[in-house]
Design an enzyme around this catalytic site. Structure first.
Site, short mmCIF file in Angstrom:
data_model
loop_
_atom_site.label_atom_id
_atom_site.label_comp_id
_atom_site.label_asym_id
_atom_site.label_seq_id
_atom_site.Cartn_x
_atom_site.Cartn_y
_atom_site.Cartn_z
N ARG A 97 -3.62 -10.09 5.00
CA ARG A 97 -4.18 -10.09 3.64
C ARG A 97 -3.10 -9.56 2.70
O ARG A 97 -2.69 -8.41 2.81
CB ARG A 97 -5.43 -9.22 3.58
CG ARG A 97 -6.13 -9.23 2.23
CD ARG A 97 -7.39 -8.36 2.27
NE ARG A 97 -8.11 -8.39 1.00
CZ ARG A 97 -7.88 -7.57 -0.03
NH1 ARG A 97 -6.93 -6.64 0.08
NH2 ARG A 97 -8.57 -7.67 -1.15
N LYS B 154 0.82 -1.21 0.00
CA LYS B 154 0.00 0.00 0.00
C LYS B 154 0.86 1.26 0.00
O LYS B 154 2.06 1.24 0.25
CB LYS B 154 -0.97 -0.02 1.19
CG LYS B 154 -2.11 -1.00 0.95
CD LYS B 154 -3.24 -0.88 1.94
CE LYS B 154 -4.42 -1.75 1.51
NZ LYS B 154 -5.51 -1.75 2.52
#
Length: 258
Positions: A238, A204
Site C-alpha cells: 500500500r 511512514k
C-alpha cells in the site's frame, strides 16, 4: 495499492486532492503507473488525528467514489474506513474492497456488512483509536500478541461467513519505531495465518525519523523497506508512489523467477 487520501490532515499528502480535477489526475496517474487497486480514505488515521464525524467522512468520500467509478469503469476500489455505513454506501456505489484499520472492533456492524456484500476484507492490527493508539504500545510479546489478535479476528470474521480476508500488521499503529522494525524483521511469521499480507510502510515515521528528515524525503527509504516486505512474504504494498513500488515489484519478480 495506490493511496488516495481525501483528508486535509494526512501525514504526507493531506489536502492535495480536494477537488475533482486533482482527484482524477492522481487516479489516472496511479493506474498508468500500474496500480492494481486504489485505496480511498476520508478519515485520517495518523497518530492523534482529529476525529471526523460520520457525516463529514461520507461527504468527503461518496462523491469521489461515484466520480472515479464513472470515469474508470474497470477500476478496483478499496475503501479505507472503519464505519459500516460508509462501507455499505461505497460498495453500493461500486467499491470492491473494504480496508478496516480496526478489524471490526470500532463498529459492531462492520462484519455483518462485509458478510452481506461478500467483498474482500482487509483487517489491520491496531489498539484503541487513532487518537489513543500511541499510548497503547506495551506488549508481552509483540509478534505473538499480533498473531493472537489476528487469530481471534479471523475466527470472528469467519463466523459471519467472511472468507476473503487480507491481513495488515499495521505498521505505525500502536507501535513504537523499534516495534515497527521488529515487526518488519519477523514479517515472514505471519505466513502462518495462510492469508495474503498487506504492508503499508509508505513514507511512514519509522522511515523518516530513522533517517532524520521529513515524509517528503522518504521515498528512497520506502522503496528499500518495500523490498524487505516483499522478501518476507507481503502480497500487497500500500503506497503513495505507485511507479516506484511497481519497479520494486518488477525487480523482486525478476530476482525470484530466474
Amino acid at each position: 495499492m495506490g493511496i488516495l487520501n481525501l483528508t486535509p490532515d494526512s501525514f504526507y499528502d493531506g489536502g492535495r486532492f480536494r477537488n475533482s480535477s486533482s482527484v482524477m489526475r492522481q487516479v489516472d496517474k496511479m493506474l498508468e503507473d500500474g496500480a492494481t487497486f486504489i485505496d480511498i480514505g476520508a478519515y485520517s488515521s495518523k497518530p492523534n488525528a482529529k476525529h471526523v464525524s460520520e457525516d463529514e467522512e461520507m461527504r468527503r468520500i461518496l462523491s469521489v467514489v461515484n466520480l472515479v467509478v464513472n470515469s474508470f469503469p474497470e477500476i478496483v476500489i478499496s475503501i479505507d474506513t472503519f464505519r459500516s455505513s460508509i462501507a455499505k454506501q461505497c460498495i453500493e456505489a461500486g467499491a470492491a474492497i473494504i480496508n478496516d484499520i480496526s478489524a471490526g472492533l470500532l463498529d459492531n456492524n462492520m462484519l455483518s456488512t462485509i458478510a452481506k456484500f461478500k467483498v474482500p476484507y482487509i483487517m489491520m492490527h491496531m489498539r484503541g483509536t487513532p487518537q489513543t493508539m500511541q499510548t497503547l504500545t506495551d506488549y508481552n510479546d509483540l509478534i505473538k500478541d499480533i498473531l493472537f489478535y489476528f487469530s481471534e479476528r479471523i475466527t470472528k470474521a469467519k463466523s459471519y461467513g467472511i472468507i476473503d480476508i487480507i491481513c495488515d500488521p499495521g505498521f505505525g499503529f500502536a507501535k513504537t519505531k523499534a516495534q515497527n522494525f521488529e515487526l518488519l524483521n519477523h514479517l515472514e511469521l505471519f505466513k502462518s495465518l495462510d492469508l495474503p499480507i498487506l504492508s503499508g510502510i509508505s513514507r511512514k515515521s519509522m522511515i523518516y525519523n530513522t533517517l532524520e528528515f521529513s515524509a517528503n524525503e522518504a521515498l528512497n527509504g520506502t522503496t528499500a523497506l518495500n523490498m524487505v516486505a516483499l522478501e518476507k512474504g507481503t502480497s500487497i504494498l500500500r503506497v503513495h508512489d505507485v511507479k516506484e513500488a511497481m519497479e520494486c515489484v518488477t525487480l523482486y519478480n525478476a530476482l525470484h523467477n530466474q
